[in-house]
Design a protein around this motif. Structure first.
Motif, mmCIF file in Angstrom:
data_model
loop_
_atom_site.group_PDB
_atom_site.id
_atom_site.type_symbol
_atom_site.label_atom_id
_atom_site.label_comp_id
_atom_site.label_asym_id
_atom_site.label_seq_id
_atom_site.Cartn_x
_atom_site.Cartn_y
_atom_site.Cartn_z
ATOM 1 N N ALA A 5 0.867 -1.185 -0.027
ATOM 2 C CA ALA A 5 -0.016 0.107 0.024
ATOM 3 C C ALA A 5 0.814 1.251 -0.127
ATOM 4 N N HIS A 6 2.021 1.047 0.462
ATOM 5 C CA HIS A 6 2.817 2.290 0.562
ATOM 6 C C HIS A 6 3.370 2.639 -0.601
ATOM 7 N N ASP A 7 3.461 1.721 -1.767
ATOM 8 C CA ASP A 7 3.814 2.208 -3.077
ATOM 9 C C ASP A 7 2.676 3.263 -3.625
ATOM 10 N N LEU A 8 1.427 3.251 -3.103
ATOM 11 C CA LEU A 8 0.459 3.989 -3.681
ATOM 12 C C LEU A 8 0.124 5.293 -3.071
ATOM 13 N N THR A 9 1.112 5.646 -2.244
ATOM 14 C CA THR A 9 0.893 6.953 -1.241
ATOM 15 C C THR A 9 1.558 8.237 -2.027
ATOM 16 N N GLN A 10 2.551 7.939 -2.969
ATOM 17 C CA GLN A 10 3.158 9.086 -3.571
ATOM 18 C C GLN A 10 3.042 9.011 -5.009
ATOM 19 N N VAL A 11 1.928 8.536 -5.607
ATOM 20 C CA VAL A 11 1.428 8.394 -6.990
ATOM 21 C C VAL A 11 1.169 9.888 -7.570
ATOM 22 N N GLU A 12 1.898 10.341 -8.618
ATOM 23 C CA GLU A 12 1.741 11.570 -9.202
ATOM 24 C C GLU A 12 1.093 11.541 -10.561
ATOM 25 N N LEU A 171 9.772 -1.016 -21.863
ATOM 26 C CA LEU A 171 10.166 0.364 -22.899
ATOM 27 C C LEU A 171 8.731 1.069 -22.993
ATOM 28 N N PRO A 172 7.534 0.550 -23.172
ATOM 29 C CA PRO A 172 6.599 1.502 -23.174
ATOM 30 C C PRO A 172 6.098 2.337 -22.045
ATOM 31 N N ILE A 173 6.289 1.977 -20.882
ATOM 32 C CA ILE A 173 5.955 2.467 -19.733
ATOM 33 C C ILE A 173 6.997 3.397 -19.345
ATOM 34 N N LEU A 174 8.198 3.210 -19.690
ATOM 35 C CA LEU A 174 9.351 4.004 -19.651
ATOM 36 C C LEU A 174 9.040 5.369 -20.435
ATOM 37 N N LYS A 175 8.784 5.166 -21.826
ATOM 38 C CA LYS A 175 8.271 6.152 -22.689
ATOM 39 C C LYS A 175 7.205 6.911 -22.032
ATOM 40 N N THR A 176 6.291 6.405 -21.538
ATOM 41 C CA THR A 176 5.023 7.163 -21.337
ATOM 42 C C THR A 176 5.285 7.907 -20.238
ATOM 43 N N CYS A 177 5.895 7.502 -19.056
ATOM 44 C CA CYS A 177 6.356 8.240 -18.146
ATOM 45 C C CYS A 177 7.189 9.665 -18.608
ATOM 46 N N ALA A 179 6.713 10.945 -21.366
ATOM 47 C CA ALA A 179 5.695 12.024 -22.073
ATOM 48 C C ALA A 179 4.811 12.577 -20.867
ATOM 49 N N LEU A 180 4.565 11.821 -20.010
ATOM 50 C CA LEU A 180 3.804 12.561 -18.759
ATOM 51 C C LEU A 180 4.782 13.580 -18.108
ATOM 52 N N GLY A 181 6.054 13.280 -18.011
ATOM 53 C CA GLY A 181 7.049 14.100 -17.307
ATOM 54 C C GLY A 181 7.179 13.640 -15.645
ATOM 55 N N THR A 182 6.692 12.242 -15.333
ATOM 56 C CA THR A 182 6.737 11.997 -13.902
ATOM 57 C C THR A 182 7.746 10.832 -13.892
ATOM 58 N N ALA A 183 8.019 10.822 -12.377
ATOM 59 C CA ALA A 183 9.201 9.778 -12.367
ATOM 60 C C ALA A 183 8.651 8.330 -12.327
ATOM 61 N N VAL A 184 9.243 7.437 -13.016
ATOM 62 C CA VAL A 184 8.610 5.961 -12.945
ATOM 63 C C VAL A 184 8.055 5.693 -11.549
ATOM 64 N N LYS A 185 8.807 5.788 -10.406
ATOM 65 C CA LYS A 185 8.423 5.151 -9.125
ATOM 66 C C LYS A 185 7.215 6.119 -8.666
ATOM 67 N N ARG A 186 6.967 7.032 -9.197
ATOM 68 C CA ARG A 186 5.720 7.949 -8.788
ATOM 69 C C ARG A 186 4.550 7.826 -9.662
ATOM 70 N N THR A 187 4.800 6.830 -10.713
ATOM 71 C CA THR A 187 3.564 6.753 -11.709
ATOM 72 C C THR A 187 2.917 5.526 -11.494
#
Length: 240
Positions: A5-12, A171-177, A179-187
């Motif tokens: 659950a802690h992984d979902l507390t800093q989602v941007e 790769l698709p997730i990294l590229k999407t992050c 595009a969104l301009g967000t850190a992977v660990k916060r997406t």
């Protein structure tokens, strides 16, 4: 059920899969594939096979269906040479006819899952950037989102032909992050299958899986995730 659950507390930002996550597209696949098989003088496709083959892109879907159809005893009655042929003998024609039929009916035999609009409206109201990332060809994904009035929720839409590789590659997730301009660990990645989970784990972002999708015929709860949800209506609670 939540295991991290802690992984979902800093989602941007949130990335959503499409088929089996936001929209039940099984009906579209059934109609397009069976019309394609009819054009090839092959038997109709079992629903269970379609569910198992969805999620890895149209090429994988068609090849999986053709492999089954050619090997099926039913195929013996539709042509004396069928059993001696390979998937490659059918593929080009099948691909052409499938593209035609899917484009013709895209969205007509599908429906948005309950709870999806609740989640999307809630996230939009909070100003959370969202992207749709699917292995479906981009033009089909864009058309479906428009047909279901979902387009305006997403800053970006990427399909299986948008990048060099598809999910479960990260790769698709990294590229999407990017595009969104967000850190992977916060997406957050939201999907319905091991495809989505494997891609997310490899990319280093948290993932939530819905329990009602396809997942290649396997129980999705056996796939590691931060949470498994029976409805996306529960997602905003976990992000609030």
């Amino acid at each position: 059920m939540t295991v991290d659950a802690h992984d979902l507390t800093q989602v941007e930002a949130v990335i959503f899969d499409l088929d089996g996550t936001m929209v039940n597209t099984l009906g579209d696949f059934q109609v397009a594939l069976n019309r394609t098989m009819a054009d090839l003088n092959l038997p109709s496709v079992p629903d269970a096979l379609i569910e198992q083959a969805i999620g890895k892109g149209s090429e994988h879907l068609i090849r999986s269906v053709l492999a089954y159809q050619i090997a099926s005893p039913q195929a013996k009655g539709v042509g004396q040479t069928c059993q001696a042929l390979s998937v490659d003998d059918f593929f080009d024609r099948a691909w052409q006819r499938y593209q035609y039929h899917y484009k013709t009916i895209n969205g007509q035999f599908s429906e948005v899952y309950p709870g999806v609009l609740v989640a999307l409206h809630h996230l939009a109201a909070k100003g959370v950037p969202m992207a749709c990332l699917t292995n479906k060809p981009l033009v089909f994904a864009q058309t479906l989102l428009k047909e279901k009035s979902l387009t305006h929720f997403f800053a970006w839409v990427f399909g299986g032909d948008s990048f060099e590789r598809k999910k479960p590659d990260p790769l698709p997730i990294l590229k999407t992050c990017d595009a969104l301009g967000t850190a992977v660990k916060r997406t957050l990645m939201v999907g319905d299958s091991s495809n989505d989970a494997d891609a997310a784990h490899a990319a280093g972002c948290p993932v939530v899986l819905v329990t009602y999708g396809y997942n290649h015929g396997q129980p999705v709860q056996n796939t590691p995730a931060a949470a498994w949800l029976d409805t996306l209506a529960d997602l905003p609670v976990r992000l609030s």
